[in-house]
Write a protein that holds these residues in place. Sequence first.
Motif, PDB file in Angstrom:
ATOM      1  N   LYS A 154      57.409  75.165 -48.714  1.00 43.83           N
ATOM      2  CA  LYS A 154      56.890  73.888 -48.217  1.00 43.83           C
ATOM      3  C   LYS A 154      55.816  73.358 -49.164  1.00 43.83           C
ATOM      4  O   LYS A 154      55.051  74.116 -49.759  1.00 43.83           O
ATOM      5  CB  LYS A 154      56.310  74.086 -46.819  1.00 43.83           C
ATOM      6  CG  LYS A 154      55.749  72.825 -46.185  1.00 43.83           C
ATOM      7  CD  LYS A 154      54.962  73.158 -44.924  1.00 43.83           C
ATOM      8  CE  LYS A 154      53.685  73.892 -45.266  1.00 43.83           C
ATOM      9  NZ  LYS A 154      52.829  74.090 -44.080  1.00 43.83           N
ATOM     10  N   HIS A 174      60.175  69.993 -47.748  1.00 42.13           N
ATOM     11  CA  HIS A 174      60.899  70.456 -48.925  1.00 42.13           C
ATOM     12  C   HIS A 174      61.378  69.273 -49.752  1.00 42.13           C
ATOM     13  O   HIS A 174      61.765  68.236 -49.215  1.00 42.13           O
ATOM     14  CB  HIS A 174      62.108  71.307 -48.512  1.00 42.13           C
ATOM     15  CG  HIS A 174      61.734  72.546 -47.781  1.00 42.13           C
ATOM     16  ND1 HIS A 174      62.202  72.846 -46.517  1.00 42.13           N
ATOM     17  CD2 HIS A 174      60.934  73.584 -48.135  1.00 42.13           C
ATOM     18  CE1 HIS A 174      61.708  74.002 -46.128  1.00 42.13           C
ATOM     19  NE2 HIS A 174      60.933  74.465 -47.075  1.00 42.13           N
ATOM     20  N   LEU A 200      65.784  73.775 -54.881  1.00 41.96           N
ATOM     21  CA  LEU A 200      64.512  73.512 -54.204  1.00 41.96           C
ATOM     22  C   LEU A 200      63.404  73.382 -55.237  1.00 41.96           C
ATOM     23  O   LEU A 200      63.180  74.287 -56.044  1.00 41.96           O
ATOM     24  CB  LEU A 200      64.196  74.633 -53.222  1.00 41.96           C
ATOM     25  CG  LEU A 200      62.852  74.522 -52.474  1.00 41.96           C
ATOM     26  CD1 LEU A 200      62.837  73.275 -51.590  1.00 41.96           C
ATOM     27  CD2 LEU A 200      62.590  75.774 -51.644  1.00 41.96           C
ATOM     28  N   ARG A 202      59.616  73.444 -56.354  1.00 44.28           N
ATOM     29  CA  ARG A 202      58.395  74.118 -55.944  1.00 44.28           C
ATOM     30  C   ARG A 202      57.209  73.470 -56.650  1.00 44.28           C
ATOM     31  O   ARG A 202      57.278  73.141 -57.848  1.00 44.28           O
ATOM     32  CB  ARG A 202      58.457  75.603 -56.294  1.00 44.28           C
ATOM     33  CG  ARG A 202      59.696  76.312 -55.751  1.00 44.28           C
ATOM     34  CD  ARG A 202      59.666  76.402 -54.245  1.00 44.28           C
ATOM     35  NE  ARG A 202      58.556  77.223 -53.810  1.00 44.28           N
ATOM     36  CZ  ARG A 202      58.597  78.552 -53.730  1.00 44.28           C
ATOM     37  NH1 ARG A 202      59.708  79.205 -54.042  1.00 44.28           N
ATOM     38  NH2 ARG A 202      57.546  79.230 -53.322  1.00 44.28           N
TER      39      ARG A 202
END
Length: 489
Positions: A154, A174, A200, A202
């Motif tokens: 998150k 996300h 994803l 980060r």
Amino acid sequence: MTSLTDRTRTRLSVKQLRLRLRTNRQQQARKARAARRRLERIHEQLPKQVRTVLDPLEPVFSRAAHRRFILLALAAILTLGGRTINNLLRVLGTLAPGHPSSYHRVFSRDRWSLAALARRYIATVLASFVPHGPILLAGDDTVTEHPGPHVYGKGRHRDPVRSTHTYTAFRWGHKWVVLALLVPVPWATRRWALPLLIALYRTKEDNAKSGRRHKTPPQLLGQLVRVLMRWFPDRTLVVTADGGYATHELAELAARTPKRLTLVSLFYPDANLVEPPPQYAGLGRPRVKGAKLPGPAEVVKGSQQRQALEVAWYGGGRRRVETVTGTGLWYKGGRPLVNVRWVFVHDRDGTHRDGYFFTTDAAMSVTSLIETYTAQWNIETTFEEIRSYLRMETTRGWSRDTVLRVGPCLFGLYTLVTWLYSRLPRRGSRVGGVDWPGKRDVTFSDAITAVRRWLWLEWVLAIPGDRVVFQKLTPGFRQLLLNGLAPAA
């Protein structure tokens, strides 16, 4: 008077404890075998179209996990609420045999590779939609809200949908970088963007805390493109992305493999364009660039004549535009030169602001360049439909494996619904959709409604035992029931 706490407990001997433990294990084993047999019977009753696209994924899982994965995927299509595992199991009811924890473990603990799943799934999708020729792809990112103190990956991301020129909106959740397949479909004038690979993103802080090298969204998109090139070495890729991905690094990737990859994106009016370096004379260090060329904005300002064209535009329509084009070598300090063709586009109707596009294929025509870039915006429609009809933001998993598996699988569910809709019989493909005056195309809400009705009729209500009960209902009541199970969104 003795209380409940005063009752004496019978102490079991070691032999009795072992016997009870053995009995419990035998009971659990019998229940597990019965659940697996029930899973096999349900799997055999699945429609042929479902098994055609999902059975090739079986080598990725164990046999039981594969059966449960298919049931969860179909439940995610049938359900009208949040896409939590508990809600999916409520929709399935007796069609989900076994303990509920076994379905939770499919995403949280079962051992299977998401990359292997993606490779087999993409091979099936490409064989169905684009068996030959170049593969047109769109790359972009989207933010999905997922708050919680322990949610893996998150971060606080800028939401481009809710942000304006004077206000920046942030969301906790996300950020997914998506590479989607752009395909023409017979039921719509515009191309549909079908998600293939997802990564994803980060944040820098999260990567620094975990000791990982930070990767920007353009770097993640380049990684996804390289993966697709490695999996399908005999295919040519054309990748289009918006201005956030108009980086010299991505252009270099395309320039290194000109026969395999072409990049199309927005360009900079003041881009640093140069001529090829002069031939080395043998004195000093060889030059890496030639004389500086005027930027695209300077060329447009000094142009006396513009080319008038009619091209495919955003949303599947046609538009009259005026264009100016040029070529040059894009230079960035310390990086190789990239040969590009750029195009200035002016909308003659005045509804869109002027723009600059570029491609790493200098031989691409101006019309193809514009139509390729404008097709990229269909991925924004896909993001909105995934939020609205697949409830991407209603998942509640927070562990690492759950987050990294559930998100990409929901993106892939959009592609699955499109694939199933393309295989529906003609009599059921337009049933249950929303019509209004002037509507010509089928939307994703129509497609998922038709697929839901088809799954209820051809699978759930066609199972022996349920079929007899359903056929005894009056035709009017049957339609009323189906309208409640698969309402027009």
